[in-house]
Design a protein around this motif. Structure first.
Motif, PDB file in Angstrom:
ATOM      1  N   MET A  53     -15.898   9.378   8.892  1.00  0.00           N
ATOM      2  CA  MET A  53     -16.754   9.952   7.825  1.00  0.00           C
ATOM      3  C   MET A  53     -16.539  11.621   7.951  1.00  0.00           C
ATOM      4  SD  MET A  53     -19.052  10.118   5.222  1.00  0.00           S
ATOM      5  CE  MET A  53     -20.079  11.167   4.521  1.00  0.00           C
ATOM      6  N   VAL A  54     -16.277  12.069   6.825  1.00  0.00           N
ATOM      7  CA  VAL A  54     -16.242  13.613   6.546  1.00  0.00           C
ATOM      8  C   VAL A  54     -17.435  14.165   5.772  1.00  0.00           C
ATOM      9  CG1 VAL A  54     -14.732  15.861   6.126  1.00  0.00           C
ATOM     10  CG2 VAL A  54     -13.627  13.561   6.815  1.00  0.00           C
ATOM     11  N   GLY A  55     -18.101  15.296   6.508  1.00  0.00           N
ATOM     12  CA  GLY A  55     -19.094  15.778   5.580  1.00  0.00           C
ATOM     13  C   GLY A  55     -19.668  17.202   6.155  1.00  0.00           C
ATOM     14  N   ASP A  56     -20.550  18.054   5.286  1.00  0.00           N
ATOM     15  CA  ASP A  56     -20.940  19.242   5.858  1.00  0.00           C
ATOM     16  C   ASP A  56     -22.482  19.734   5.842  1.00  0.00           C
ATOM     17  OD1 ASP A  56     -20.918  19.548   3.147  1.00  0.00           O
ATOM     18  OD2 ASP A  56     -20.065  21.189   2.903  1.00  0.00           O
ATOM     19  N   GLY A  57     -23.023  18.650   5.013  1.00  0.00           N
ATOM     20  CA  GLY A  57     -24.582  19.098   4.854  1.00  0.00           C
ATOM     21  C   GLY A  57     -25.571  17.925   5.490  1.00  0.00           C
ATOM     22  N   VAL A  58     -26.674  18.264   5.281  1.00  0.00           N
ATOM     23  CA  VAL A  58     -28.003  17.696   5.968  1.00  0.00           C
ATOM     24  C   VAL A  58     -27.783  15.961   5.483  1.00  0.00           C
ATOM     25  CG1 VAL A  58     -30.316  17.214   5.960  1.00  0.00           C
ATOM     26  CG2 VAL A  58     -29.382  19.471   6.060  1.00  0.00           C
ATOM     27  N   ASN A  59     -27.489  15.745   3.991  1.00  0.00           N
ATOM     28  CA  ASN A  59     -27.442  14.648   3.610  1.00  0.00           C
ATOM     29  C   ASN A  59     -26.483  13.702   4.299  1.00  0.00           C
ATOM     30  OD1 ASN A  59     -29.560  15.368   1.701  1.00  0.00           O
ATOM     31  ND2 ASN A  59     -27.883  15.760   0.014  1.00  0.00           N
ATOM     32  N   ASP A  60     -25.395  14.383   5.005  1.00  0.00           N
ATOM     33  CA  ASP A  60     -24.192  13.544   5.568  1.00  0.00           C
ATOM     34  C   ASP A  60     -24.356  13.100   6.885  1.00  0.00           C
ATOM     35  OD1 ASP A  60     -22.424  13.751   3.053  1.00  0.00           O
ATOM     36  OD2 ASP A  60     -22.044  15.869   3.783  1.00  0.00           O
ATOM     37  N   ALA A  61     -25.408  13.853   7.481  1.00  0.00           N
ATOM     38  CA  ALA A  61     -25.648  13.424   8.897  1.00  0.00           C
ATOM     39  C   ALA A  61     -25.750  11.999   9.216  1.00  0.00           C
ATOM     40  CB  ALA A  61     -26.784  14.384   9.394  1.00  0.00           C
ATOM     41  N   PRO A  62     -26.540  11.220   8.495  1.00  0.00           N
ATOM     42  CA  PRO A  62     -26.782   9.787   8.965  1.00  0.00           C
ATOM     43  C   PRO A  62     -25.396   8.953   8.938  1.00  0.00           C
ATOM     44  CG  PRO A  62     -28.766  10.371   7.386  1.00  0.00           C
ATOM     45  CD  PRO A  62     -27.478  11.577   7.251  1.00  0.00           C
ATOM     46  N   ALA A  63     -24.714   9.383   7.850  1.00  0.00           N
ATOM     47  CA  ALA A  63     -23.264   8.627   7.755  1.00  0.00           C
ATOM     48  C   ALA A  63     -22.314   9.149   8.825  1.00  0.00           C
ATOM     49  CB  ALA A  63     -22.550   8.930   6.387  1.00  0.00           C
ATOM     50  N   LEU A  64     -22.316  10.593   9.183  1.00  0.00           N
ATOM     51  CA  LEU A  64     -21.626  10.965  10.192  1.00  0.00           C
ATOM     52  C   LEU A  64     -21.873  10.262  11.852  1.00  0.00           C
ATOM     53  CD1 LEU A  64     -21.719  14.835   9.347  1.00  0.00           C
ATOM     54  CD2 LEU A  64     -19.670  13.342   9.102  1.00  0.00           C
ATOM     55  N   ALA A  65     -23.233  10.232  11.985  1.00  0.00           N
ATOM     56  CA  ALA A  65     -23.599   9.558  13.036  1.00  0.00           C
ATOM     57  C   ALA A  65     -23.227   8.108  13.182  1.00  0.00           C
ATOM     58  CB  ALA A  65     -25.275   9.798  13.269  1.00  0.00           C
ATOM     59  N   ARG A  66     -23.218   7.386  12.087  1.00  0.00           N
ATOM     60  CA  ARG A  66     -22.994   5.860  12.165  1.00  0.00           C
ATOM     61  C   ARG A  66     -21.682   5.752  12.204  1.00  0.00           C
ATOM     62  NH1 ARG A  66     -24.564   1.151  13.249  1.00  0.00           N
ATOM     63  NH2 ARG A  66     -26.544   1.749  12.561  1.00  0.00           N
TER      64      ARG A  66
END
Length: 262
Positions: A53-66
């Motif tokens: 998973m690639v992301g840069d925002g607060v909204n991406d944090a759960p997916a980044l951790a999963r």
């Protein structure tokens, strides 16, 4: 690269479809909440997929951790950086491909080292133990010691080849970037002054990400590079070099670190 790419975004479907069409992405899910991004990652994992998973925002944090591997853009939020396994130092999406290519090159090097080490030991240890001595074939201990050292040199030398590794594609600054059916031509810029700063107080890659983010927010500073090992930061300057440098030092100090001109 043999990867399946999905676009998960909180933007509206029309915007998502337009971006996906330019990029050649067919799996698009728009207007999703943070929990829905994490849910999509979970669905893919339950189906037996290994997910990055690639992301840069607060909204991406759960997916980044999963995700099996979370990649955060260095200039992203602290929550995203803290949730990711890999932090990209620049805000260049091409570095995602570079990270994957480097990971594959590293694994190939590890496998090569293990192969040669195992083959060497499988042959030489029985020989050194005297398995073939009934037939008059023995191994002098000095030759065995030299051969052991040589095997280590070979494995280490093979690993050091990664120091010269380069991604297999050209970066945007090297010429046109292919996006779907369109060519986006990046114009060549005039040479700019390069500034070097000494930065104290950085302890980890998260600190590097904070300093990078601070410098990228300085008007007139571009191509930021921060080194934890050298305790330094460099960037190219557009406009008044002294003013931009002073602003960069102030930004680093505001981020909680010390900075001086190199």
């Amino acid at each position: 690269m043999g990867l399946s790419v999905s676009l998960l975004t909180g933007d509206n479907e029309r915007t998502a479809a337009a971006v996906a069409a330019r990029l050649g992405v067919t799996d698009v899910i728009a207007q999703v909440l943070p929990s829905q991004k994490e849910g999509r990652v979970r669905e893919l994992q339950d189906a037996g997929e290994r997910v990055a998973m690639v992301g840069d925002g607060v909204n991406d944090a759960p997916a980044l951790a999963r995700a099996d591997i979370g990649l955060a853009i260095g200039a992203g939020t602290d929550v995203a950086v803290g949730s990711a396994d890999i932090v990209l130092m620049r805000s260049d999406p091409r570095d995602v491909a570079s990270a994957i290519q480097l990971s594959r090159a590293t694994l190939a090097t590890i496998r090569a080292g293990l192969f040669w080490a195992l083959v060497y030991n499988a042959i030489c240890i029985p020989l050194a133990a005297g398995v073939l001595s009934p037939w008059g074939i023995t191994l002098n201990p000095m030759i065995g010691a030299a051969a052991m050292g040589l095997s280590s040199v070979c494995v280490v030398t093979n690993a050091l080849r990664l120091r010269s590794w380069q991604p297999s594609f050209s970066r945007a600054e090297d010429g046109p970037a292919q996006i779907g059916d369109s060519d986006v031509v990046i114009p060549k810029e005039e040479p700019m002054d390069k500034v070097e700063l000494n930065v104290e107080g950085m302890m980890c890659q998260h600190c590097v990400a904070h300093v990078t983010s601070a410098l990228e927010g300085v008007t007139g500073a571009s191509n930021v590079a921060v080194s934890l090992d050298n305790k330094s930061a460099s960037f190219e300057v557009t406009g008044d070099a002294d003013a931009v440098t002073d602003a960069a030092i102030a930004a680093i100090v505001d981020a909680g670190y010390e900075a001086t001109r190199a």
